[in-house]
Design a protein around this motif. Structure first.
Motif, PDB file in Angstrom:
ATOM      1  N   ILE A  42      25.262  -7.943  32.506  1.00 15.66           N
ATOM      2  CA  ILE A  42      24.900  -7.230  33.517  1.00 15.66           C
ATOM      3  C   ILE A  42      26.014  -5.902  33.696  1.00 15.66           C
ATOM      4  CG2 ILE A  42      24.738  -6.823  36.010  1.00 15.66           C
ATOM      5  CD1 ILE A  42      23.636  -9.811  36.292  1.00 15.66           C
ATOM      6  N   TRP A  43      27.106  -6.537  33.610  1.00  8.73           N
ATOM      7  CA  TRP A  43      28.308  -5.512  33.545  1.00  8.73           C
ATOM      8  C   TRP A  43      28.349  -4.571  32.357  1.00  8.73           C
ATOM      9  CZ3 TRP A  43      30.607  -2.472  36.294  1.00  8.73           C
ATOM     10  CH2 TRP A  43      31.949  -1.818  35.914  1.00  8.73           C
ATOM     11  N   LYS A  44      27.826  -5.076  31.139  1.00  8.26           N
ATOM     12  CA  LYS A  44      27.736  -4.294  30.004  1.00  8.26           C
ATOM     13  C   LYS A  44      26.793  -3.065  30.244  1.00  8.26           C
ATOM     14  CE  LYS A  44      26.139  -4.266  25.117  1.00  8.26           C
ATOM     15  NZ  LYS A  44      25.351  -4.765  24.278  1.00  8.26           N
ATOM     16  N   ILE A  45      25.340  -3.545  30.889  1.00  7.43           N
ATOM     17  CA  ILE A  45      24.472  -2.619  31.155  1.00  7.43           C
ATOM     18  C   ILE A  45      24.528  -1.495  32.138  1.00  7.43           C
ATOM     19  CG2 ILE A  45      22.283  -2.559  32.147  1.00  7.43           C
ATOM     20  CD1 ILE A  45      21.481  -5.262  30.759  1.00  7.43           C
ATOM     21  N   LEU A  46      25.429  -1.962  33.087  1.00  2.00           N
ATOM     22  CA  LEU A  46      26.127  -1.244  34.356  1.00  2.00           C
ATOM     23  C   LEU A  46      27.198   0.014  33.530  1.00  2.00           C
ATOM     24  CD1 LEU A  46      25.886  -3.373  37.325  1.00  2.00           C
ATOM     25  CD2 LEU A  46      24.831  -1.003  37.009  1.00  2.00           C
ATOM     26  N   LYS A  47      27.912  -0.429  32.782  1.00  2.00           N
ATOM     27  CA  LYS A  47      28.919   0.157  32.187  1.00  2.00           C
ATOM     28  C   LYS A  47      28.200   1.362  31.172  1.00  2.00           C
ATOM     29  CE  LYS A  47      31.791  -2.454  29.966  1.00  2.00           C
ATOM     30  NZ  LYS A  47      32.683  -3.105  29.264  1.00  2.00           N
ATOM     31  N   LYS A  79      32.580  -4.681  38.301  1.00  2.00           N
ATOM     32  CA  LYS A  79      32.634  -6.426  38.382  1.00  2.00           C
ATOM     33  C   LYS A  79      32.565  -7.128  39.562  1.00  2.00           C
ATOM     34  CE  LYS A  79      34.492  -6.930  33.714  1.00  2.00           C
ATOM     35  NZ  LYS A  79      35.332  -7.554  32.884  1.00  2.00           N
ATOM     36  N   ASP A  80      33.444  -6.743  40.433  1.00  2.00           N
ATOM     37  CA  ASP A  80      33.297  -7.492  41.831  1.00  2.00           C
ATOM     38  C   ASP A  80      32.092  -7.505  42.640  1.00  2.00           C
ATOM     39  OD1 ASP A  80      36.133  -8.286  41.174  1.00  2.00           O
ATOM     40  OD2 ASP A  80      37.099  -7.046  42.351  1.00  2.00           O
ATOM     41  N   VAL A  81      31.515  -6.015  42.335  1.00  2.00           N
ATOM     42  CA  VAL A  81      30.114  -5.694  43.148  1.00  2.00           C
ATOM     43  C   VAL A  81      29.095  -6.653  42.807  1.00  2.00           C
ATOM     44  CG1 VAL A  81      28.480  -4.108  43.530  1.00  2.00           C
ATOM     45  CG2 VAL A  81      30.732  -3.323  43.877  1.00  2.00           C
ATOM     46  N   ASP A 127      26.995  -9.607  44.431  1.00  2.33           N
ATOM     47  CA  ASP A 127      25.348  -9.580  44.303  1.00  2.33           C
ATOM     48  C   ASP A 127      24.897 -10.996  43.851  1.00  2.33           C
ATOM     49  OD1 ASP A 127      25.255  -6.957  44.888  1.00  2.33           O
ATOM     50  OD2 ASP A 127      24.779  -6.441  42.770  1.00  2.33           O
ATOM     51  N   ILE A 128      25.663 -11.651  43.048  1.00  4.43           N
ATOM     52  CA  ILE A 128      25.250 -12.943  42.485  1.00  4.43           C
ATOM     53  C   ILE A 128      25.433 -14.119  43.526  1.00  4.43           C
ATOM     54  CG2 ILE A 128      25.451 -14.611  40.665  1.00  4.43           C
ATOM     55  CD1 ILE A 128      25.784 -12.015  38.666  1.00  4.43           C
TER      56      ILE A 128
END
Length: 169
Positions: A16-21, A42-44, A48-49
């Motif tokens: 998820i973080w890779k996709i958002l980056k 990453k904290d957001v 969320d999770i």
């Protein structure tokens, strides 16, 4: 194209973080100010999770998209400069992103379709969202998917275009 849509879990966090980056970088290359202030991060995603509002889109068991989906939970929407179509219950989504290698395959539209289904499953007929003025891809997605422009909302001091879609069963 067969996709799946499910709640994200902590194991999904790295992808998820890779996709958002990738999405953050795409916005930057497009000359946008959206997502250039350290948000999302990453904290957001982790929050969320934890709150069980993070969802992933899967294509052939691969996570290819992400969004946070909430019900009646966006305080900034109370301060719209304009007017919502309805003032009933609503689903709102944030942080929509599709993996770089899957851009242009219609997966963002597919993600929105799943969000509509999520709303209907929860007996909610209104879906609300917002985006930056300088995000033509998302603005076009709203237009193609039946969203109506309702006005402006503000996040972290920045105006955003706000949209609503009324679902029909």
């Amino acid at each position: 194209m067969k996709t799946e849509f499910r709640k994200a879990n902590q194991k999904d966090s790295p992808v998820i973080w890779k996709i958002l980056k990738q999405a953050i970088e795409r916005r930057k290359k497009d000359g946008s100010n959206q997502w250039q202030d350290g948000y999302p991060n990453k904290d957001v995603i982790s929050l969320d999770i934890q709150k069980e509002v993070g969802y992933v889109l899967l294509l052939e068991n691969e996570v290819v998209g992400y969004s946070a989906i909430l019900i009646n939970d966006e305080p900034e929407y109370n301060n719209i400069q304009g007017a919502w179509i309805t003032n009933e219950g609503f689903v709102v989504y944030h942080r929509v992103a599709i993996a770089e290698e899957h851009i242009g395959k219609g997966l963002a539209k597919e993600l929105l379709k799943h969000i509509d289904e999520y709303a209907i499953q929860n007996n909610i007929m209104s879906v609300k969202a917002d985006t930056n003025f300088d995000n033509p891809a998302m603005l076009n997605l709203f237009k193609k998917n039946g969203y109506k422009y309702c006005g402006e909302v503000f996040f972290r001091g920045t105006p955003r275009k706000a949209f609503e879609k009324i679902l029909e069963v």
